[in-house]
Design a protein around this motif. Structure first.
Motif, mmCIF file in Angstrom:
data_model
loop_
_atom_site.group_PDB
_atom_site.id
_atom_site.type_symbol
_atom_site.label_atom_id
_atom_site.label_comp_id
_atom_site.label_asym_id
_atom_site.label_seq_id
_atom_site.Cartn_x
_atom_site.Cartn_y
_atom_site.Cartn_z
ATOM 1 N N LEU A 1 -44.580 27.072 -78.978
ATOM 2 C CA LEU A 1 -43.336 27.189 -79.745
ATOM 3 C C LEU A 1 -43.616 27.230 -81.248
ATOM 4 C CD1 LEU A 1 -41.030 24.698 -77.769
ATOM 5 C CD2 LEU A 1 -41.060 27.205 -77.646
ATOM 6 N N GLU A 2 -44.559 26.391 -81.700
ATOM 7 C CA GLU A 2 -44.905 26.384 -83.126
ATOM 8 C C GLU A 2 -45.568 27.691 -83.535
ATOM 9 O OE1 GLU A 2 -47.202 22.915 -84.021
ATOM 10 O OE2 GLU A 2 -45.473 21.563 -83.927
ATOM 11 N N ALA A 3 -46.453 28.218 -82.671
ATOM 12 C CA ALA A 3 -47.098 29.499 -82.961
ATOM 13 C C ALA A 3 -46.056 30.605 -83.061
ATOM 14 C CB ALA A 3 -48.134 29.829 -81.886
ATOM 15 N N SER A 4 -45.037 30.535 -82.211
ATOM 16 C CA SER A 4 -43.967 31.532 -82.243
ATOM 17 C C SER A 4 -43.189 31.482 -83.560
ATOM 18 C CB SER A 4 -42.999 31.306 -81.076
ATOM 19 O OG SER A 4 -43.685 31.386 -79.846
ATOM 20 N N CYS A 5 -43.259 30.317 -84.217
ATOM 21 C CA CYS A 5 -42.590 30.166 -85.519
ATOM 22 C C CYS A 5 -43.551 30.377 -86.685
ATOM 23 C CB CYS A 5 -41.955 28.780 -85.615
ATOM 24 S SG CYS A 5 -40.634 28.500 -84.424
ATOM 25 N N GLY A 6 -44.777 30.857 -86.380
ATOM 26 C CA GLY A 6 -45.726 31.190 -87.438
ATOM 27 C C GLY A 6 -46.689 30.089 -87.827
ATOM 28 N N LYS A 7 -46.735 28.976 -87.058
ATOM 29 C CA LYS A 7 -47.641 27.880 -87.392
ATOM 30 C C LYS A 7 -48.872 27.915 -86.488
ATOM 31 C CE LYS A 7 -47.950 22.856 -87.841
ATOM 32 N NZ LYS A 7 -47.258 21.555 -87.623
ATOM 33 N N MET A 8 -50.065 27.938 -87.096
ATOM 34 C CA MET A 8 -51.313 27.997 -86.339
ATOM 35 C C MET A 8 -51.591 26.652 -85.664
ATOM 36 S SD MET A 8 -53.834 30.223 -85.851
ATOM 37 C CE MET A 8 -53.968 31.280 -87.307
ATOM 38 N N PRO A 9 -51.817 26.613 -84.342
ATOM 39 C CA PRO A 9 -52.147 25.339 -83.673
ATOM 40 C C PRO A 9 -53.458 24.775 -84.197
ATOM 41 C CG PRO A 9 -51.539 27.027 -82.066
ATOM 42 C CD PRO A 9 -51.713 27.723 -83.385
ATOM 43 N N GLU A 10 -53.458 23.496 -84.559
ATOM 44 C CA GLU A 10 -54.641 22.881 -85.167
ATOM 45 C C GLU A 10 -55.820 22.837 -84.198
ATOM 46 O OE1 GLU A 10 -55.948 18.825 -87.584
ATOM 47 O OE2 GLU A 10 -53.879 19.083 -86.923
ATOM 48 N N ARG A 11 -55.559 22.561 -82.911
ATOM 49 C CA ARG A 11 -56.648 22.502 -81.928
ATOM 50 C C ARG A 11 -57.333 23.869 -81.823
ATOM 51 N NH1 ARG A 11 -56.683 20.874 -76.507
ATOM 52 N NH2 ARG A 11 -58.642 19.844 -77.006
ATOM 53 N N TRP A 12 -56.530 24.938 -81.830
ATOM 54 C CA TRP A 12 -57.085 26.288 -81.754
ATOM 55 C C TRP A 12 -57.948 26.566 -82.976
ATOM 56 C CZ3 TRP A 12 -57.039 30.634 -84.801
ATOM 57 C CH2 TRP A 12 -57.461 31.836 -84.212
ATOM 58 N N TYR A 13 -57.458 26.196 -84.136
ATOM 59 C CA TYR A 13 -58.192 26.457 -85.383
ATOM 60 C C TYR A 13 -59.543 25.733 -85.379
ATOM 61 C CZ TYR A 13 -59.436 26.329 -90.317
ATOM 62 O OH TYR A 13 -60.116 26.424 -91.508
ATOM 63 N N LYS A 14 -59.547 24.479 -84.985
ATOM 64 C CA LYS A 14 -60.802 23.704 -84.981
ATOM 65 C C LYS A 14 -61.793 24.258 -83.966
ATOM 66 C CE LYS A 14 -59.225 19.345 -86.936
ATOM 67 N NZ LYS A 14 -59.119 17.889 -86.784
ATOM 68 N N ALA A 15 -61.296 24.606 -82.780
ATOM 69 C CA ALA A 15 -62.178 25.178 -81.756
ATOM 70 C C ALA A 15 -62.733 26.529 -82.214
ATOM 71 C CB ALA A 15 -61.429 25.327 -80.433
ATOM 72 N N TYR A 16 -61.905 27.326 -82.854
ATOM 73 C CA TYR A 16 -62.330 28.635 -83.357
ATOM 74 C C TYR A 16 -63.411 28.473 -84.423
ATOM 75 C CZ TYR A 16 -62.031 33.295 -85.468
ATOM 76 O OH TYR A 16 -62.328 34.537 -85.959
ATOM 77 N N LYS A 17 -63.233 27.498 -85.323
ATOM 78 C CA LYS A 17 -64.219 27.272 -86.397
ATOM 79 C C LYS A 17 -65.538 26.758 -85.807
ATOM 80 C CE LYS A 17 -63.528 27.786 -90.247
ATOM 81 N NZ LYS A 17 -63.646 29.012 -91.080
ATOM 82 N N LYS A 18 -65.464 25.876 -84.794
ATOM 83 C CA LYS A 18 -66.709 25.420 -84.159
ATOM 84 C C LYS A 18 -67.414 26.569 -83.480
ATOM 85 C CE LYS A 18 -65.302 21.858 -81.684
ATOM 86 N NZ LYS A 18 -64.021 21.348 -82.166
#
Length: 388
Positions: free
Chosen positions: A368-385
């Motif tokens: 729901l947050e992604a649908s409103c334009g907010k990047m999920p923090e767990r996704w961001y951290k996993a992507y950076k790792k």
């Protein structure tokens, strides 16, 4: 394999068990006894192990560990509508050296996991998590640890490892198998700002006590991605435990730690579970009963496991594509359980640990947050790792 280093459950616990109802858990599990020896693991799915090692506790004063009160409490509980066979393998005594104990625990966990048996470990000081982690060296190139704790336990890796610094050794010692480390229920005043900054720098996950108690459901996707779950009893508030165990007026209550243990049990990935920092008590007080109920809820969760992460069959899930700026996020929802995942893309030019599209557990709120334009923090951290 020969496990002669295991000591049997004490005769006094077994004698007490004989007086209980035929319906209690103690009458339903295979028990390592002096009379019958180590039980056959054929068909066993869960194995309880006590580890009488606490010499790396920073407050160690020579006290010995005894888990009789925990077993007496656990055996007296009534099982749920369970279909799994459980064994109590007794205890690993403290070795001549701490390294001997680590070796025994690592060896035993390796054999159990290879035989599809999930160990439930009773400790002892929490540095035993290090030996638990090393048991995966020959089995998994990527290990996720979730620590339910008031502290990060990073410590200084350049000095001798203690129960409050085992993570530093896990991070810096080869082979490097740790992919993600998550701390659930940390309390800021017990952790230095440098440690908090380092957790962020390493893209590890940390969830404050208030954040988790406000919404305990936050823990579910974190546990769904864990291989090892380690629970420190110091994360429980003093009002919930016996006199010897009191640590902090703030912490999880009994209902919350049991819910967290159940989430760990439900996770299809969790293949070892440990409860640490028990201080020996010879009274049947709150602490042994709380630990028993945590184990009970882990077993309950284990019996509710559902295989819902097979996305090869499109009939099993719904797929959602969400655009955020220049990124396309792909979500999956299981039609069987309603649980959610988000895809982490593979970066072809990076020498990373993930060699395929990896699905990261998440929540409906993340979608729901992604649908409103907010990047999920767990996704961001996993992507950076994944980009390392």
């Amino acid at each position: 394999m020969n496990f002669n280093f295991l000591s049997p459950v004490s005769d006094s616990v077994l004698a007490h068990n004989e007086l209980l109802s035929e319906q209690v858990l103690g009458k339903k599990i295979k028990i390592h006894s002096t009379q019958n020896g180590i039980p056959d693991l054929d068909g066993v799915k869960l194995a309880i192990i006590g580890v009488k090692e606490n010499r790396n506790d920073v407050n160690y004063m020579g006290e010995e560990l005894n888990f009789d009160t925990i077993r007496t409490s656990l055996y007296s509980l009534f099982p749920g509508n369970w279909h799994t066979t459980i064994a109590d393998l007794g205890d690993i005594p403290a070795g001549s050296t701490i390294e001997d104990t680590y070796y025994a625990l690592r060896t035993l966990i390796s054999v159990l996991i290879e035989n599809k048996v999930v160990p439930i470990i009773l400790g002892g000081s929490q540095d035993l998590t290090y030996a638990n982690y090393r048991a995966y060296d020959t089995m998994s190139p990527m290990v996720n640890i979730v620590n339910v704790d008031s502290n990060f336990d990073l410590g200084d890796a350049s000095i001798e490892m203690k129960n409050n610094s085992f993570l530093g050794k896990i991070i810096l010692e080869q082979p490097y198998n740790l992919f993600n480390y998550s701390v659930v229920g940390y309390q800021t005043y017990f952790n230095s700002q440098e440690e908090i900054d380092l957790m962020d720098k390493l893209y590890f996950e940390s969830y404050r006590l208030g954040e988790v108690t406000h919404s305990i459901k936050l823990v579910e996707p974190v546990m769904r991605d864990a291989h090892i779950v380690t629970m420190d009893l110091k994360s429980v508030r003093a009002a919930e435990v016996g006199a010897k165990q009191k640590f902090s007026p703030n912490g999880f209550n009994g209902k919350e730690v049991c819910a967290i243990a159940r989430y760990a049990g439900i996770s299809n990935k969790v293949s070892s579970f440990g409860i640490y920092e028990f201080k020996t008590t010879y009274e049947l007080d709150a602490t042994p009963m709380l630990i028993s109920q945590m184990i009970w809820y882990f077993i309950e969760g284990f019996n509710c496991r559902v295989k819902d992460d097979d996305f090869s069959n499109t009939n099993n899930h719904q797929k959602y594509n969400v655009l955020i700026e220049n990124d396309e996020l792909i979500f999956y929802k299981s039609l069987k359980t309603g649980r959610w995942w988000i895809e982490i893309p593979f970066l072809p030019n990076v020498n990373n640990k993930l060699k395929k599209h990896t699905l990261l557990p998440c929540t409906h709120e993340d979608y729901l947050e992604a649908s409103c334009g907010k990047m999920p923090e767990r996704w961001y951290k996993a992507y950076k790792k994944n980009s390392f």
